[in-house]
Design an enzyme around this catalytic site. Structure first.
Site, short mmCIF file in Angstrom:
data_model
loop_
_atom_site.label_atom_id
_atom_site.label_comp_id
_atom_site.label_asym_id
_atom_site.label_seq_id
_atom_site.Cartn_x
_atom_site.Cartn_y
_atom_site.Cartn_z
CE LYS A 79 31.57 43.47 45.10
NZ LYS A 79 32.61 43.20 44.12
CB VAL A 99 35.05 42.71 32.78
CG1 VAL A 99 35.88 41.45 32.63
CG2 VAL A 99 35.30 43.34 34.14
P1 NAD Z 1 29.74 46.86 33.88
O1 NAD Z 1 28.63 47.50 34.60
O2 NAD Z 1 30.75 47.73 33.20
O3 NAD Z 1 29.18 45.86 32.76
C1 NAD Z 1 28.10 45.01 32.95
C2 NAD Z 1 27.37 44.93 31.62
O4 NAD Z 1 26.37 43.91 31.72
C3 NAD Z 1 26.65 46.22 31.23
O5 NAD Z 1 26.99 46.57 29.90
C4 NAD Z 1 25.17 45.86 31.35
O6 NAD Z 1 24.36 46.57 30.46
C5 NAD Z 1 25.21 44.37 31.04
N1 NAD Z 1 24.06 43.61 31.50
C6 NAD Z 1 23.37 43.71 32.67
N2 NAD Z 1 22.40 42.79 32.71
C7 NAD Z 1 22.50 42.07 31.54
C8 NAD Z 1 21.79 40.97 30.99
N3 NAD Z 1 20.77 40.40 31.63
N4 NAD Z 1 22.17 40.51 29.77
C9 NAD Z 1 23.20 41.06 29.10
N5 NAD Z 1 23.91 42.10 29.58
C10 NAD Z 1 23.56 42.60 30.77
O7 NAD Z 1 30.46 45.86 34.90
P2 NAD Z 1 31.90 45.21 34.82
O8 NAD Z 1 32.84 46.00 35.64
O9 NAD Z 1 32.24 44.91 33.39
O10 NAD Z 1 31.68 43.84 35.59
C11 NAD Z 1 30.97 42.76 34.98
C12 NAD Z 1 30.83 41.63 35.98
O11 NAD Z 1 32.13 41.19 36.39
C13 NAD Z 1 30.08 41.99 37.28
O12 NAD Z 1 29.36 40.88 37.73
C14 NAD Z 1 31.21 42.30 38.25
O13 NAD Z 1 30.82 42.10 39.58
C15 NAD Z 1 32.23 41.28 37.81
N6 NAD Z 1 33.60 41.67 38.14
C16 NAD Z 1 34.10 42.84 37.69
C17 NAD Z 1 35.41 43.19 38.01
C18 NAD Z 1 36.03 44.45 37.49
O14 NAD Z 1 37.27 44.57 37.54
N7 NAD Z 1 35.28 45.39 36.96
C19 NAD Z 1 36.19 42.33 38.81
C20 NAD Z 1 35.63 41.12 39.24
C21 NAD Z 1 34.33 40.80 38.89
#
Ligand code: NAD
Length: 367
Positions: free
Chosen positions: A92, A196
């Site tokens: 990562k 997601v």
């Molecule tokens: P993203 O940045 O698109 O979305 C994250 C969201 O969380 C944002 O809208 C942000 O404003 C919000 N956020 C941040 N802090 C917050 C809080 N304290 N309370 C409420 N909302 C809050 O990211 P993503 O790609 O949707 O990924 C979300 C999570 O899933 C991350 O932890 C990421 O590591 C994990 N993940 C994502 C993927 C993927 O395919 N994108 C795969 C595996 C894991």
């Protein structure tokens, strides 16, 4: 001089103690003054294949916080890739800084050069604050990148697949907790309405769940309320919200001493990586409270499965969906194993992932 040597020794000990305890192979610090790039690439384990895992850009309060995130996330990738049955190891990267201010073509391409310098030992993809466009910039400097847009022959945004895996993992948890996998009528809180979270809300509302959402940005909430019929929960009310299922889809560490005193849900199942602030202590506390936890690295593996097939050169939507759907059965097996061995679901899932690495590592030994 003695003082300096002592300080240096202490610093060296503190850097290597985390790397040693989590058993990383290699950690690379990347710096470029011109672009302002400061990044950490953490390669945790390459027994199953080259390490793969997304790049996250975040405004970390301290360099140590960034290092801890890189180390924890890369270990999580090793477990995720193994339990998903993929032939890749875990790695990562994190880029330090506020994406909206710092991210540009030069910064991404400079980062791409650092990825290239590892000669294919680490493949990157999207994580928080990264887009397919950023992957395009990285591709200009290195072939060791996945999650490229369709028009470049890539598999595109991994988040719809991640959301699908979380959805089927949540259904498996419902089957175990309620005797039925149906989420119809269940109150589900999705924390984080990003890439997601949005796709997950789509699956959940179509399945008849009563969805509530929370985010720290108004515009992100508005995009959801314009499209779906959902309730909104204030960001600081998430732990006390009276819901059946809590789906952390923002950042990690939300299952901690503070939230555990407040949570009253039956199930925790979401996409965020490293949801348990301390995987041993907080995994056990969830179990003690009777809250069923679907391990994050198991149910959020749909996205890495998508980019894996892009890397392997034989990607198809149907194939990725079929493989992601297996998360349902694996989640049920993990719950069974947890019950039989009197361990937490998180520990049971780690055992399955580590056993696979061990057995495949053994067949790679010379005859
Ligand atoms: P993203 O940045 O698109 O979305 C994250 C969201 O969380 C944002 O809208 C942000 O404003 C919000 N956020 C941040 N802090 C917050 C809080 N304290 N309370 C409420 N909302 C809050 O990211 P993503 O790609 O949707 O990924 C979300 C999570 O899933 C991350 O932890 C990421 O590591 C994990 N993940 C994502 C993927 C993927 O395919 N994108 C795969 C595996 C894991």
């Amino acid at each position: 001089m003695i003082e300096l040597t002592e300080t240096m020794n202490n610093e060296a000990v503190s850097i290597f103690s985390d790397i040693e305890s989590m058993n990383h192979e290699q950690v690379v610090l990347c710096h470029d003054k011109e672009t302002g790039l400061k990044a950490i690439i953490a390669i945790h384990n390459t027994v199953l294949g080259p390490s793969m895992g997304g790049t996250r850009m975040w405004h970390y309060a301290t360099d140590q916080e960034a290092m801890t995130d890189a180390l924890r996330l890369s270990r999580g990738m090793t477990l995720k890739n193994s339990i998903a049955g993929l032939n890749i190891g875990g790695g990562k990267a994190v880029i330090i800084g506020e994406a909206s201010q710092l991210k540009n073509e030069a910064l991404m391409r400079r980062f791409g050069k650092f990825v290239h310098s590892l000669g294919g030992k680490y493949y990157t993809a999207e994580d928080v604050n990264m887009t397919t466009r950023d992957m395009e910039y990285i591709r200009m400097e290195t072939p060791y990148v996945t999650g490229l847009p369709d028009y470049m022959g890539g598999a595109g945004d991994p988040s719809p697949y991640t959301a699908y895996g979380v959805f089927v993992g949540m259904k498996a948890a419902a089957k175990r907790a309620y005797g039925s996998e149906s989420l119809s009528g269940k109150k589900v809180l999705v924390q984080g309405t990003g890439n997601v979270g949005t796709h997950l809300i789509d699956y959940l509302t179509k399945d008849g769940a009563k969805v509530s959402v929370s985010d720290i940005f108004e515009d992100k909430i508005k995009r959801i309320t314009d499209r779906f019929s959902v309730e909104v929960v204030a960001a600081d009310q998430v732990a006390t919200a009276p819901v059946d299922i809590y789906a952390p889809c923002a950042l990690g560490g939300t299952i901690n001493d503070d939230s555990l005193g407040l949570l009253s849900c039956d199930i925790v199942a979401g996409a965020a990586n490293n949801q348990l602030l301390d995987e041993t202590v907080h995994g056990q506390k969830l179990l003690d409270k009777g809250i069923l936890y679907a391990p994050d690295f198991l149910i959020n593996g749909g996205g890495i499965t998508n980019v894996y097939y892009e890397y392997a050169g034989n990607h198809s939507h149907d194939r990725v969906m079929a493989q992601t759907e297996k998360i349902y059965d694996t989640t049920l097996s993990v719950f069974d194993m947890s019950q039989k061995t009197n361990t937490t679901p998180h520990q049971a899932a780690i055992k399955i992932a580590e056993d696979r690495i061990k057995s495949i590592g053994n067949i790679k030994l010379p005859l």
